[in-house]
Design an enzyme around this catalytic site. Structure first.
Site, PDB file in Angstrom:
ATOM      1  N   ARG A 191      14.836  71.236 -10.737  1.00 38.35           N
ATOM      2  CA  ARG A 191      14.104  70.649 -10.506  1.00 38.35           C
ATOM      3  C   ARG A 191      13.133  70.290  -8.778  1.00 38.35           C
ATOM      4  O   ARG A 191      13.269  71.904  -8.500  1.00 38.35           O
ATOM      5  CB  ARG A 191      14.968  69.247 -10.016  1.00 38.35           C
ATOM      6  CG  ARG A 191      16.649  68.290 -11.180  1.00 38.35           C
ATOM      7  CD  ARG A 191      17.567  67.470 -10.315  1.00 38.35           C
ATOM      8  NE  ARG A 191      17.829  67.507 -11.396  1.00 38.35           N
ATOM      9  CZ  ARG A 191      19.351  67.985 -11.920  1.00 38.35           C
ATOM     10  NH1 ARG A 191      20.059  69.007 -11.300  1.00 38.35           N
ATOM     11  NH2 ARG A 191      20.010  67.447 -12.533  1.00 38.35           N
ATOM     12  N   LYS A 241      21.817  68.144  -8.439  1.00 38.10           N
ATOM     13  CA  LYS A 241      22.366  66.349  -7.744  1.00 38.10           C
ATOM     14  C   LYS A 241      23.574  66.521  -7.531  1.00 38.10           C
ATOM     15  O   LYS A 241      24.672  67.062  -8.013  1.00 38.10           O
ATOM     16  CB  LYS A 241      22.035  65.286  -9.418  1.00 38.10           C
ATOM     17  CG  LYS A 241      20.461  64.789  -8.603  1.00 38.10           C
ATOM     18  CD  LYS A 241      20.251  64.275  -9.986  1.00 38.10           C
ATOM     19  CE  LYS A 241      18.598  64.610  -9.661  1.00 38.10           C
ATOM     20  NZ  LYS A 241      18.570  62.844 -11.169  1.00 38.10           N
ATOM     21  N   HIS A 278       8.159  68.513 -13.393  1.00 39.34           N
ATOM     22  CA  HIS A 278       9.746  68.609 -14.149  1.00 39.34           C
ATOM     23  C   HIS A 278       9.162  68.920 -15.773  1.00 39.34           C
ATOM     24  O   HIS A 278      10.101  68.568 -16.980  1.00 39.34           O
ATOM     25  CB  HIS A 278       9.934  67.130 -14.690  1.00 39.34           C
ATOM     26  CG  HIS A 278      11.181  66.396 -14.050  1.00 39.34           C
ATOM     27  ND1 HIS A 278      12.096  66.868 -13.081  1.00 39.34           N
ATOM     28  CD2 HIS A 278      11.926  65.785 -15.017  1.00 39.34           C
ATOM     29  CE1 HIS A 278      13.545  66.494 -13.601  1.00 39.34           C
ATOM     30  NE2 HIS A 278      13.351  66.286 -14.835  1.00 39.34           N
ATOM     31  N   ARG A 290      10.757  72.504 -16.557  1.00 42.32           N
ATOM     32  CA  ARG A 290      11.717  72.347 -16.562  1.00 42.32           C
ATOM     33  C   ARG A 290      12.356  71.494 -18.450  1.00 42.32           C
ATOM     34  O   ARG A 290      12.916  72.077 -19.480  1.00 42.32           O
ATOM     35  CB  ARG A 290      12.432  70.858 -15.770  1.00 42.32           C
ATOM     36  CG  ARG A 290      14.327  70.693 -16.110  1.00 42.32           C
ATOM     37  CD  ARG A 290      14.216  70.043 -14.507  1.00 42.32           C
ATOM     38  NE  ARG A 290      16.194  69.516 -14.685  1.00 42.32           N
ATOM     39  CZ  ARG A 290      16.295  69.443 -14.295  1.00 42.32           C
ATOM     40  NH1 ARG A 290      16.904  70.825 -13.815  1.00 42.32           N
ATOM     41  NH2 ARG A 290      18.358  68.500 -14.729  1.00 42.32           N
ATOM     42  N   HIS A 347      23.149  68.572 -16.526  1.00 44.60           N
ATOM     43  CA  HIS A 347      23.078  67.371 -16.300  1.00 44.60           C
ATOM     44  C   HIS A 347      24.972  67.113 -16.453  1.00 44.60           C
ATOM     45  O   HIS A 347      25.628  67.703 -16.879  1.00 44.60           O
ATOM     46  CB  HIS A 347      22.519  67.104 -17.973  1.00 44.60           C
ATOM     47  CG  HIS A 347      21.231  67.374 -18.112  1.00 44.60           C
ATOM     48  ND1 HIS A 347      20.333  67.725 -19.044  1.00 44.60           N
ATOM     49  CD2 HIS A 347      20.208  67.309 -16.616  1.00 44.60           C
ATOM     50  CE1 HIS A 347      19.344  67.854 -19.050  1.00 44.60           C
ATOM     51  NE2 HIS A 347      18.978  66.677 -17.705  1.00 44.60           N
ATOM     52  N   TYR A 385      16.340  66.327 -25.657  1.00 44.58           N
ATOM     53  CA  TYR A 385      15.627  67.895 -26.089  1.00 44.58           C
ATOM     54  C   TYR A 385      15.857  68.105 -27.821  1.00 44.58           C
ATOM     55  O   TYR A 385      15.391  68.809 -27.698  1.00 44.58           O
ATOM     56  CB  TYR A 385      16.371  68.624 -25.339  1.00 44.58           C
ATOM     57  CG  TYR A 385      15.556  69.139 -23.936  1.00 44.58           C
ATOM     58  CD1 TYR A 385      14.462  68.574 -23.808  1.00 44.58           C
ATOM     59  CD2 TYR A 385      16.532  68.328 -22.555  1.00 44.58           C
ATOM     60  CE1 TYR A 385      13.944  68.660 -21.837  1.00 44.58           C
ATOM     61  CE2 TYR A 385      16.105  68.570 -21.682  1.00 44.58           C
ATOM     62  CZ  TYR A 385      14.403  68.170 -21.552  1.00 44.58           C
ATOM     63  OH  TYR A 385      15.025  68.344 -19.953  1.00 44.58           O
TER      64      TYR A 385
END
Length: 301
Positions: free
Chosen positions: A150, A174, A246, A249, A272, A281
């Site tokens: 990210r 995150k 992004h 990514r 994730h 994806y």
């Protein structure tokens, strides 16, 4: 009775410490609730968060939809508001949740733009490697694409978190989640070359001695600068898709999947928390899908 600002302030504290939200996510949630606050003050005769009703929320949503906010923004607003009222319910500020039955716009599957391998080559070729900035930008693009970071992770990469000998990078994602990303030899060599040839000559601000990517003043890069670098390079490369950091990514994940990587490994690499996020994806090109079915289904033999 407490007012909107105090409730929003308490809620922000809760999100920061209980939910470990990043500053960017916190700001987005705050912005959404503040929009509701402004609506309550101006259009609902200053009604407080304890008294606002489902009908008021629907009225507000209707107003938003008229203001040409995208469906995506409206959907995010709804999830922010639902979370806020769930919090008020848990804190026993309210005995009901007026947001329970709110329904957002029906979003189609959101597929991020991806770059093909050829597109990425074009972007790299657009970089002027005869300059120090060019060498840094080349390294930056390859780390974005080669590690699937990210933008917030990219600008915080620390040299002390890169293990060149074993070939991996430690990244804090995150919610302060740590993950380890394998580093391809190619990417590793580019990083080492940038450190040796460019970074070592810079006068570095004491606070940023361990940051990998620096600006010309020897401080860390901002998110905005990374966006600008990418915008300039993709324009120069003649790529007309809407590209952001992004996108690299997304391309990282898509290319791994197309080449046969297991979705669970991709989930791990992207950091994730839910496989559902990674499943975005699995949007394989329909022609590819058609060919696979025609070639491999037993009824087509």
């Amino acid at each position: 009775m407490m007012n909107w600002n105090e409730r929003i302030s308490d809620y922000t504290t809760y999100l920061r410490f209980e939910k470990n939200f990043s500053d960017n996510t916190l700001e987005a949630y705050q912005r959404d609730i503040k929009k509701l606050r402004d609506f309550a003050l101006e259009d609902l005769e200053n009604i407080g968060p304890e008294k606002i009703e489902h009908g008021h929320l629907q009225e507000f949503l209707y107003k938003l939809s008229k203001e040409k906010f995208s469906e995506r923004s409206q959907a995010r607003w709804i999830s922010s508001v639902k979370a806020f009222f769930r919090y008020l319910l848990e804190e026993e500020v309210r005995t009901d949740n007026p947001a329970t039955l709110l329904e957002g716009p029906k979003l189609g599957l959101y597929l991020p733009d991806t770059l093909s391998s050829e597109d990425i080559e074009k972007v790299v070729k657009a970089i002027d490697l005869s300059t120090d900035l060019g060498v840094r930008n080349h390294c930056l693009i390859e780390v974005l694409y080669g590690c699937g970071l990210r933008v917030s992770e990219l600008i915080e990469v620390k040299i002390s978190n890169i293990n060149f000998k074993e070939g991996y990078m430690k990244v804090e994602g995150k919610g302060r989640k740590i993950r380890f990303i394998p580093l391809a030899d190619y990417t590793s060599k580019l990083i080492q070359n940038y450190i040796k040839e460019v970074r070592s000559k810079q006068k570095i601000n004491k606070r940023y001695e361990d940051h990998l990517f620096l600006n010309s003043r020897g401080s860390n890069l901002s998110r905005v600068i990374v966006f600008i670098i990418i915008k300039e390079l993709t324009d120069k490369a003649g790529i007309s898709k809407r590209i952001s950091p992004h996108t690299f990514r997304h391309s990282f994940a898509t290319h791994l999947l197309q080449n046969g990587a297991d979705l669970r490994y991709i989930q791990e690499m992207l950091g994730h928390s839910s496989i559902t996020t990674t499943e975005i994806y699995t949007h394989l090109n329909t022609d590819e899908l058609r060919n696979v079915i025609l070639n491999y289904h037993p009824r087509n033999k």
